[in-house]
Each structure stands twice: as C-alpha cells, then as structure tokens.
Design an enzyme around this catalytic site. Structure first.
Site, mmCIF file in Angstrom:
data_model
loop_
_atom_site.group_PDB
_atom_site.id
_atom_site.type_symbol
_atom_site.label_atom_id
_atom_site.label_comp_id
_atom_site.label_asym_id
_atom_site.label_seq_id
_atom_site.Cartn_x
_atom_site.Cartn_y
_atom_site.Cartn_z
ATOM 1 N N ASN A 5 0.851 -1.187 0.000
ATOM 2 C CA ASN A 5 0.000 0.000 0.000
ATOM 3 C C ASN A 5 0.893 1.245 0.000
ATOM 4 O OD1 ASN A 5 -1.553 2.215 0.799
ATOM 5 N ND2 ASN A 5 -2.962 0.960 2.013
ATOM 6 N N ALA A 6 0.984 1.872 -1.180
ATOM 7 C CA ALA A 6 1.892 3.015 -1.351
ATOM 8 C C ALA A 6 1.529 4.173 -0.413
ATOM 9 C CB ALA A 6 1.855 3.485 -2.795
ATOM 10 N N ASP A 10 -1.170 -3.088 10.367
ATOM 11 C CA ASP A 10 -2.523 -3.528 10.070
ATOM 12 C C ASP A 10 -3.464 -2.533 10.730
ATOM 13 O OD1 ASP A 10 -3.798 -5.758 8.541
ATOM 14 O OD2 ASP A 10 -5.074 -5.691 10.324
ATOM 15 N N SER A 11 -4.353 -2.007 9.928
ATOM 16 C CA SER A 11 -5.144 -0.885 10.431
ATOM 17 C C SER A 11 -6.554 -0.941 9.889
ATOM 18 C CB SER A 11 -4.460 0.432 10.044
ATOM 19 O OG SER A 11 -4.036 0.409 8.702
ATOM 20 N N TYR A 36 -10.707 5.851 4.151
ATOM 21 C CA TYR A 36 -11.855 6.552 4.744
ATOM 22 C C TYR A 36 -11.527 7.994 5.163
ATOM 23 C CZ TYR A 36 -13.628 1.740 5.001
ATOM 24 O OH TYR A 36 -14.027 0.470 4.689
ATOM 25 N N LYS A 58 -2.420 15.153 9.802
ATOM 26 C CA LYS A 58 -2.689 13.723 9.993
ATOM 27 C C LYS A 58 -1.471 13.038 10.607
ATOM 28 C CE LYS A 58 -4.192 9.460 7.783
ATOM 29 N NZ LYS A 58 -4.356 8.679 6.550
ATOM 30 N N ARG A 65 -1.693 5.740 12.907
ATOM 31 C CA ARG A 65 -0.417 5.241 12.368
ATOM 32 C C ARG A 65 0.757 5.970 13.013
ATOM 33 N NH1 ARG A 65 -2.181 5.300 7.789
ATOM 34 N NH2 ARG A 65 -2.744 3.114 7.932
HETATM 35 P P1 IMP Z 1 -4.961 -3.330 5.827
HETATM 36 O O1 IMP Z 1 -4.109 -3.126 4.616
HETATM 37 O O2 IMP Z 1 -5.550 -4.689 5.944
HETATM 38 O O3 IMP Z 1 -4.267 -2.865 7.073
HETATM 39 O O4 IMP Z 1 -6.240 -2.401 5.601
HETATM 40 C C1 IMP Z 1 -6.237 -1.101 5.975
HETATM 41 C C2 IMP Z 1 -7.553 -0.466 5.505
HETATM 42 O O5 IMP Z 1 -8.094 0.310 6.577
HETATM 43 C C3 IMP Z 1 -7.318 0.499 4.359
HETATM 44 O O6 IMP Z 1 -7.492 -0.108 3.099
HETATM 45 C C4 IMP Z 1 -8.370 1.581 4.628
HETATM 46 O O7 IMP Z 1 -9.607 1.165 4.122
HETATM 47 C C5 IMP Z 1 -8.446 1.605 6.147
HETATM 48 N N1 IMP Z 1 -7.445 2.548 6.706
HETATM 49 C C6 IMP Z 1 -6.353 2.235 7.457
HETATM 50 N N2 IMP Z 1 -5.667 3.337 7.774
HETATM 51 C C7 IMP Z 1 -6.317 4.364 7.211
HETATM 52 C C8 IMP Z 1 -6.051 5.759 7.167
HETATM 53 O O8 IMP Z 1 -5.059 6.272 7.690
HETATM 54 N N3 IMP Z 1 -6.952 6.498 6.501
HETATM 55 C C9 IMP Z 1 -8.049 5.977 5.890
HETATM 56 N N4 IMP Z 1 -8.323 4.674 5.866
HETATM 57 C C10 IMP Z 1 -7.461 3.861 6.522
#
Ligand code: IMP
Length: 200
Positions: free
Chosen positions: A13-14, A72-73, A155, A176, A182
């Site tokens: 995820n760039a 993971d977020s 989002y 941010k 993060r």
């Molecule tokens: P992961 O790659 O499985 O950790 O998925 C993370 C997903 O959570 C992302 O694709 C977004 O949909 C959402 N997400 C995580 N961090 C953020 C952020 O900082 N801003 C907006 N959406 C986020």
C-alpha cells in the site's frame, strides 16, 4: 555521514509507505516490499489487527534481512458494532476500492445519528521471521455524511478527528501525521528501534 538504517515496511500500500516515510524518513531508509520482487504475497487470514500484523511482519522477515515493520489498520464504527474493523479494506466488496468502501459505509450509517468512530493501527516489528515487539495507536473521531477533501486515502474523506471541524482529507498530511493512529503506533516503534543496540 553513515548510511541510514534500513526499515522495510511489509506492505504494498503506497499510501501507508508514503505516510511512514514522511514521518520517519530522516531517521531510516524506508522501503516497502514492492522493492523486493522475491517477497511472497501474505494472506491476511487473522481475526485481529495483531494477528494480521504478525503474519505480515514475520512472513516478510523470513525472506528479507533486517528490521521489518508491518501495519494492520482499519476503521471501527460505534453504530456498526466496531465494523468494518479488520475488514476495512474490502468493506465495499472489492479489496482496496476506497470509493466503494466509503459508499458502503455511508449506506450503513444512513439515518443513524450515532457517528463515533476510531482508526486503529497495530504495528509489529520482526526480524529473522520472529516478532520482536508490537505497538498500537488509535485516533477518535466521527463519520460525516459525505466525503470532503482531496488528500490521504481510504476513509480519510469521511473521518473528522475529535477537536477538528475538518476531515483527515481536508487537514492534509502534516496534521494527519501528528494525530493519526499510524503516527501514534509508529512513534513507539521508532523509540524501540532507536534504543541502543536495536537498530543495527
Ligand atoms: P490493511 O491493509 O488490511 O491494514 O487495511 C487497511 C484499511 O483500513 C485500508 O485499506 C483503509 O480502508 C483503512 N485505513 C487504514 N488506515 C487508514 C487511514 O489512515 N486512513 C483511511 N483509511 C485507513
């Protein structure tokens, strides 16, 4: 000047990489797995942020030398019982499609006055295939009725952090970077890495 220590981010995820690089790029050479074609695709089969973060960091650090950091977020929405949570990136039905994810979120919240939500981030630092430490960060806020702003990803256009009258997308990277889930997890990870003997 000695070269910066290298930190590999276990993501493709760039946006995540760019945010992390902006926050700590003067202290580490920040790369992600797109620079290493030999890296396997890691399936996120866990049921928690920690499980998925562990899978990614340990999986990548089995094939690459040095420190690997995973992120993971996701977004937890009170009126949806904490959803989409670990399934945030595919909430709209298509992995990584932020437009669909935001549309699905607005649909799910239509007519609801309870708007509280938070972003959560868990990071794992791994080396030689083993977790060395994990860190978490959250930021509280609320979901507005329609997307606003042009920065960020995911989002961000729908999320207003507490204490601000603008979304993460409107506030932009610098703000941010001071407030986000993060950045809060990353600050702890950097502290850990900077502890004597940990960044070799
Ligand atoms: P992961 O790659 O499985 O950790 O998925 C993370 C997903 O959570 C992302 O694709 C977004 O949909 C959402 N997400 C995580 N961090 C953020 C952020 O900082 N801003 C907006 N959406 C986020």
């Amino acid at each position: 000047m000695p070269p910066l220590p290298r930190l590999i981010i276990a993501t493709r995820n760039a946006h995540k990489t760019a945010e992390i690089r902006e926050m700590i790029g003067d202290r580490f050479e920040v790369l992600d797995v797109t620079a290493f074609p030999e890296c396997p695709e890691i399936e996120e089969t866990g049921n928690s942020f920690l499980e998925n973060a562990r899978l990614k960091a340990e999986g990548i650090s089995r094939v690459l030398e040095g420190w690997v950091l995973s992120d993971d977020s996701g977004l937890e929405v009170d009126a949806l019982g904490g959803a989409p949570g670990v399934w945030s990136s595919s909430f709209g039905g298509e992995e990584g499609n932020h437009v669909k994810n935001n549309a699905r979120l607005l649909e799910a919240l239509a007519g609801k006055t309870q708007r509280g939500a938070r972003f959560h981030c868990t990071m794992v630092l791994a080396r030689n295939g083993r977790e060395q430490a994990n860190f978490s960060g959250t930021v509280e806020g609320r979901i507005i009725d329609a997307p606003q702003g042009g920065h960020g990803f995911g989002y961000d256009p729908l999320f207003m952090p507490d204490g601000y009258g603008a979304t993460f997308s409107e506030l932009g990277g610098e703000v941010k970077g001071r407030l986000s889930h993060r950045s809060r997890a990353l600050a702890q990870a950097v502290k850990f890495l900077e502890t004597a003997g940990n960044n070799g």
